[in-house]
Design an enzyme around this catalytic site. Sequence first.
Site, PDB file in Angstrom:
ATOM      1  CG  LEU A  33      -1.550  -0.913   1.043  1.00 18.66           C
ATOM      2  CD1 LEU A  33      -2.239  -1.054   2.700  1.00 18.66           C
ATOM      3  CD2 LEU A  33      -2.807  -1.780   0.395  1.00 18.66           C
ATOM      4  N   GLY A  36      -1.821   6.654  -2.193  1.00 16.63           N
ATOM      5  CA  GLY A  36      -3.342   6.093  -2.375  1.00 16.63           C
ATOM      6  C   GLY A  36      -3.900   5.913  -2.003  1.00 16.63           C
ATOM      7  CG  HIS A  37      -3.106   1.191  -2.176  1.00 17.24           C
ATOM      8  ND1 HIS A  37      -1.916   1.481  -2.596  1.00 17.24           N
ATOM      9  CD2 HIS A  37      -3.889   0.073  -3.016  1.00 17.24           C
ATOM     10  CE1 HIS A  37      -1.384   0.681  -3.929  1.00 17.24           C
ATOM     11  NE2 HIS A  37      -2.411   0.380  -4.093  1.00 17.24           N
ATOM     12  CD  GLN A  61      -5.777  -7.609 -11.747  1.00 14.84           C
ATOM     13  OE1 GLN A  61      -6.821  -8.217 -11.110  1.00 14.84           O
ATOM     14  NE2 GLN A  61      -5.614  -6.449 -11.373  1.00 14.84           N
ATOM     15  CD  GLU A 148     -11.315  10.231 -11.204  1.00 11.30           C
ATOM     16  OE1 GLU A 148     -10.410  11.215 -11.205  1.00 11.30           O
ATOM     17  OE2 GLU A 148     -12.670  10.260 -10.597  1.00 11.30           O
ATOM     18  CG  ASP A 150      -5.332   1.403 -12.397  1.00 11.09           C
ATOM     19  OD1 ASP A 150      -4.357   2.214 -12.771  1.00 11.09           O
ATOM     20  OD2 ASP A 150      -5.364   1.327 -11.413  1.00 11.09           O
TER      21      ASP A 150
END
Length: 282
Positions: A33, A36-37, A61, A148, A150
């Site tokens: 983390l 941002g997280h 993924q 945002e 991603d």
Amino acid sequence: MEICRTKSDIRTAVKQWRAAGESVGLVPTMGFLHEGHLTLVRAAKEACDRVIVTIFVNPTQFGEAADLDAYPRDEARDFALLEAEGVDAVFCPSVDEMYPADTQTTVVTERLEKMLMGELRPGHFKGVCTVVTKLFNIAQADRAFFGEKDYQQLLVIKTMVRDLDIPIEITGVPTVREVDGLAMSSRNVRLTPDDRKAALILNKALAFADYEVSDGRTASELEEAVRAFIAKEPRAQIESVDVRDAATLEEVTGQITAPVVILLAARFGDVLLIDQRVADPT
């Protein structure tokens, strides 16, 4: 803070909160983390009574096993950060817990799966949709929070929730950046000092594009101009530069007259970084 490693454990916690009439927010992550997280966590805490953070490095993924193996992990550090933020529960399942041996069902957003990053990384968004659907079904949260940065992933998840009638509200949170402008990412720690400095070209290119979009350019002209701007940095290996409709990600033809999203992907050494900005020509 509860640490839940099984689906039954997290469901038990949520059931207790529901019985008390409390709302539940969900922040899906792959761990390691950063600020941002934690910004997503704070947004969830502000909006909901209880907050769950998931930590799961989702193998479906990743296109290459080497990329999966290289993804940074530090569970103890993550737990300490989340406890300091007042998170109520962490769901950190094993791969076997999430994908039993006889698993055969996947989730795909057919058109978005094949666009942009989906074309560069075949199967990536199928893996994202499948694991996020599972997390939504397991946690039964009221709201989920995504960055945002991603941009395509956020649109994929919003589309999936709409199409499958999943009863959860998706909240996008603006990109968090380092002091020098680099978008925060768990991958940043893998950059060499020289590549870390070179990666600043992405944010600079977005600022350039934001300025240029109001000059009456066509989408293709803007893409070419941004590509040329990034190419000035020799350490940047451009994967893609796209100017797309901000609402649908469809191609834009002719002069730009409505909001567009500028989507960048570039490698610095063996690290793939992405960045984005919505620009309005009006």
